[in-house]
Scaffold this active site. Structure first.
Site, PDB file in Angstrom:
ATOM      1  N   ALA A  36       2.726 -80.132  72.316  1.00 53.06           N
ATOM      2  CA  ALA A  36       3.443 -78.865  72.452  1.00 53.06           C
ATOM      3  C   ALA A  36       2.596 -77.910  73.290  1.00 53.06           C
ATOM      4  CB  ALA A  36       3.785 -78.271  71.096  1.00 53.06           C
ATOM      5  N   LEU A  37       2.165 -78.381  74.439  1.00 55.30           N
ATOM      6  CA  LEU A  37       1.191 -77.669  75.254  1.00 55.30           C
ATOM      7  C   LEU A  37       1.736 -76.337  75.761  1.00 55.30           C
ATOM      8  CD1 LEU A  37      -0.284 -80.583  77.410  1.00 55.30           C
ATOM      9  CD2 LEU A  37      -0.995 -79.793  75.138  1.00 55.30           C
ATOM     10  N   HIS A  41      -3.572 -74.263  75.917  1.00 52.55           N
ATOM     11  CA  HIS A  41      -4.046 -75.633  76.151  1.00 52.55           C
ATOM     12  C   HIS A  41      -4.383 -75.850  77.629  1.00 52.55           C
ATOM     13  CE1 HIS A  41      -1.309 -76.239  72.571  1.00 52.55           C
ATOM     14  NE2 HIS A  41      -2.436 -76.760  72.130  1.00 52.55           N
ATOM     15  N   GLN A  65      -4.718 -83.186  58.644  1.00 46.94           N
ATOM     16  CA  GLN A  65      -5.057 -81.766  58.596  1.00 46.94           C
ATOM     17  C   GLN A  65      -3.894 -80.887  58.148  1.00 46.94           C
ATOM     18  OE1 GLN A  65      -5.994 -81.931  62.928  1.00 46.94           O
ATOM     19  NE2 GLN A  65      -5.092 -79.889  63.014  1.00 46.94           N
ATOM     20  N   GLY A 152     -10.554 -74.027  72.070  1.00 45.42           N
ATOM     21  CA  GLY A 152     -10.245 -72.616  72.235  1.00 45.42           C
ATOM     22  C   GLY A 152     -10.882 -71.742  71.168  1.00 45.42           C
ATOM     23  N   ARG A 192       3.036 -72.046  67.158  1.00 49.54           N
ATOM     24  CA  ARG A 192       3.852 -71.486  66.086  1.00 49.54           C
ATOM     25  C   ARG A 192       4.658 -70.268  66.526  1.00 49.54           C
ATOM     26  NH1 ARG A 192       2.225 -73.353  60.963  1.00 49.54           N
ATOM     27  NH2 ARG A 192       0.375 -74.673  61.031  1.00 49.54           N
TER      28      ARG A 192
END
Length: 282
Positions: A36-37, A41, A65, A152, A192
């Site tokens: 979902a770049l 990213h 995770q 990041g 998100r």
């Protein structure tokens, strides 16, 4: 041209071909992602492209995770679009494995434990999350064998834990941090963000606004926190989990010098995190 590989064997063969340029081992940079770049990213990929002879991007939604199964199922997956972006930004190799390639035989029985820092800040809200992150990053390092890996600053606690893991386990990978990429109104880019309604999106901008107010207060720890809290107090629909000031490695805040201001909050059903560097003065 970007090459896509799905299995460990395909990765090993492709990595071997990347590994030699002009008869010497190339500097390989790894950009780990869950797909979902977005522009955040792509900033990592661009940094890797600028600093490495070859770039590998992993696209893997890591089940280890995710604390809630529903979050795992809802996580956006769009491999075709991601591959097109990787091609545009000069990625040499994309590894997009299925779960059983990363966790053969089922869930991991041995994993990396993140330690005391993982119990703070994000820890109480995301039990086991950082163990999952560090375990999959270790697997990615072993499979890709990068010289450098790019992460990041938006996920700042994750960044600090990965750096600590590399030091403690002697993994021999240089961890490069890339500044947070923000939308025009200051909201930190996140996969998100697309889940926010129009009204929630308007409320979410108060998180970055609070951080910038704290940063610009540029005084004592108390002044920085007071400025940030004042902004958050006027934010409707924002349920703050924490607003904390720490030192750059997430220890106790210093009396003066570099520090990090971090916030996490729920906006509707979506949980967002952000942080910013600040300079404290007595």
């Amino acid at each position: 041209m970007t090459r896509l590989v799905r299995t460990r064997d395909e990765l090993a063969a492709a990595r071997a071909r990347l590994g030699e340029q002009s008869g010497t081992e190339a500097t390989v940079g790894l950009v780990p992602t869950m797909g979902a770049l977005h522009a955040g990213h792509l900033a990592l990929i661009d940094a890797a492209r600028a600093g490495c002879a070859a770039v590998v991007t992993s696209i893997f939604v890591n089940p280890m995770q995710f604390h809630q199964a529903g979050d795992l199922q809802r996580y956006p997956r769009r491999l075709g679009e991601d591959l097109a972006l990787c091609e545009q930004h000069g990625v040499d190799l994309v590894w997009a494995p299925e779960v059983d390639e990363v966790y053969p035989g089922g869930p991991a029985q041995v994993w990396v434990t993140a330690g005391a820092l993982a119990a703070q800040l994000e820890g109480p809200n995301r039990p086991g999350h950082f163990d999952g992150v560090l375990t999959v990053v270790t697997k990615l390092f072993a499979a890709v064998r990068p010289a450098r890996a790019f992460f990041g600053e938006k996920d700042y606690q994750q960044l600090m834990l990965i750096r600590r893991m590399v030091r403690d386990l002697g993994q021999g990978v240089e961890v490069i941090s890339v500044p947070t990429v923000r939308e025009p109104d200051g909201l930190a880019l996140s996969s998100r963000n697309v889940l926010l309604s129009t009204s929630e999106r308007a409320s979410a901008r108060f998180l970055s606004a609070a951080l910038m107010a704290g940063r610009d207060a540029a005084g004592s720890a108390a002044a920085v926190l007071a400025a940030a809290r004042e902004v958050l107090a006027g934010a409707e629909g924002v349920d703050v989990d924490y607003l904390e000031l720490r030192d750059p490695e997430l220890g106790p805040a210093p009396e003066q010098g570099p520090a990090r201001l971090l916030v996490a909050a729920r906006v509707g059903s979506i949980r967002l995190i952000d942080n910013v560097a600040v300079e404290l003065r007595p």
